[in-house]
Design a protein around this motif. Sequence first.
Motif, mmCIF file in Angstrom:
data_model
loop_
_atom_site.group_PDB
_atom_site.id
_atom_site.type_symbol
_atom_site.label_atom_id
_atom_site.label_comp_id
_atom_site.label_asym_id
_atom_site.label_seq_id
_atom_site.Cartn_x
_atom_site.Cartn_y
_atom_site.Cartn_z
ATOM 1 N N GLY A 281 61.327 67.199 128.237
ATOM 2 C CA GLY A 281 62.329 68.068 128.856
ATOM 3 C C GLY A 281 63.762 67.770 128.460
ATOM 4 N N THR A 282 63.980 66.694 127.723
ATOM 5 C CA THR A 282 65.334 66.367 127.287
ATOM 6 C C THR A 282 65.714 67.240 126.088
ATOM 7 O OG1 THR A 282 64.555 64.614 125.819
ATOM 8 C CG2 THR A 282 65.153 63.978 128.086
ATOM 9 N N GLU A 283 67.001 67.256 125.804
ATOM 10 C CA GLU A 283 67.501 68.028 124.676
ATOM 11 C C GLU A 283 67.940 67.095 123.560
ATOM 12 O OE1 GLU A 283 70.384 71.010 125.682
ATOM 13 O OE2 GLU A 283 69.182 71.731 127.370
ATOM 14 N N GLY A 284 67.433 67.344 122.365
ATOM 15 C CA GLY A 284 67.784 66.533 121.213
ATOM 16 C C GLY A 284 68.630 67.314 120.219
ATOM 17 N N GLU A 285 68.546 66.907 118.969
ATOM 18 C CA GLU A 285 69.331 67.508 117.890
ATOM 19 C C GLU A 285 69.063 69.005 117.715
ATOM 20 O OE1 GLU A 285 69.650 66.154 113.490
ATOM 21 O OE2 GLU A 285 69.642 64.339 114.730
ATOM 22 N N SER A 286 67.784 69.387 117.781
ATOM 23 C CA SER A 286 67.432 70.804 117.594
ATOM 24 C C SER A 286 68.004 71.678 118.711
ATOM 25 C CB SER A 286 65.913 70.977 117.532
ATOM 26 O OG SER A 286 65.405 70.352 116.378
ATOM 27 N N ALA A 287 67.977 71.173 119.942
ATOM 28 C CA ALA A 287 68.540 71.928 121.067
ATOM 29 C C ALA A 287 70.053 72.064 120.913
ATOM 30 C CB ALA A 287 68.190 71.251 122.388
ATOM 31 N N LEU A 288 70.697 71.003 120.457
ATOM 32 C CA LEU A 288 72.143 71.046 120.223
ATOM 33 C C LEU A 288 72.466 72.096 119.156
ATOM 34 C CD1 LEU A 288 74.922 69.831 120.866
ATOM 35 C CD2 LEU A 288 74.489 68.143 119.090
ATOM 36 N N ALA A 289 71.671 72.121 118.081
ATOM 37 C CA ALA A 289 71.871 73.114 117.017
ATOM 38 C C ALA A 289 71.667 74.529 117.563
ATOM 39 C CB ALA A 289 70.913 72.844 115.865
ATOM 40 N N ALA A 290 70.690 74.707 118.440
ATOM 41 C CA ALA A 290 70.444 76.023 119.037
ATOM 42 C C ALA A 290 71.630 76.441 119.919
ATOM 43 C CB ALA A 290 69.150 76.012 119.850
#
Length: 140
Positions: A65-74
């Motif tokens: 459920g955490t946000e990583g690099e891909s979520a930041l890019a999105a």
Amino acid sequence: MIILAVDLGKVRTGVAICDKGEILASPVEVITEHNREKLAERIAAICKERKPEQLVLGLPKNMDGTEGESALAAREFGKLLTEKTNLPLDFSDERGTTITAHGYLNNTDTRGKKRKNVVDAVAATIILEDYLRKRKNKNG
């Protein structure tokens, strides 16, 4: 409300749209574009043609459920999309959508190059269906 969903990928990006009654989500196309600026412009062109009232962008969260690099890019791409389209944008958790899309394509015996060309649009459709279901449950 007509809503356009985007499944952002590094190589291919899927796009889907729903009808005004928010009942049927359908794939629109898969865009092969690495340049985020050009990708946003292509999606903006689809918006001019299809006239959605809102955008939904898949948010690739980690399995915990955490946000990583891909979520930041999105999230960064979401800002760009909002600038290009002037449409409100919401995010939808996309965990498992590509796996589900592959499952659907297995059931329809879609293989090889054809599968590669449609899986991202199917994933965008699943993101949109999930989003519509949550809207309906929230409002209903």
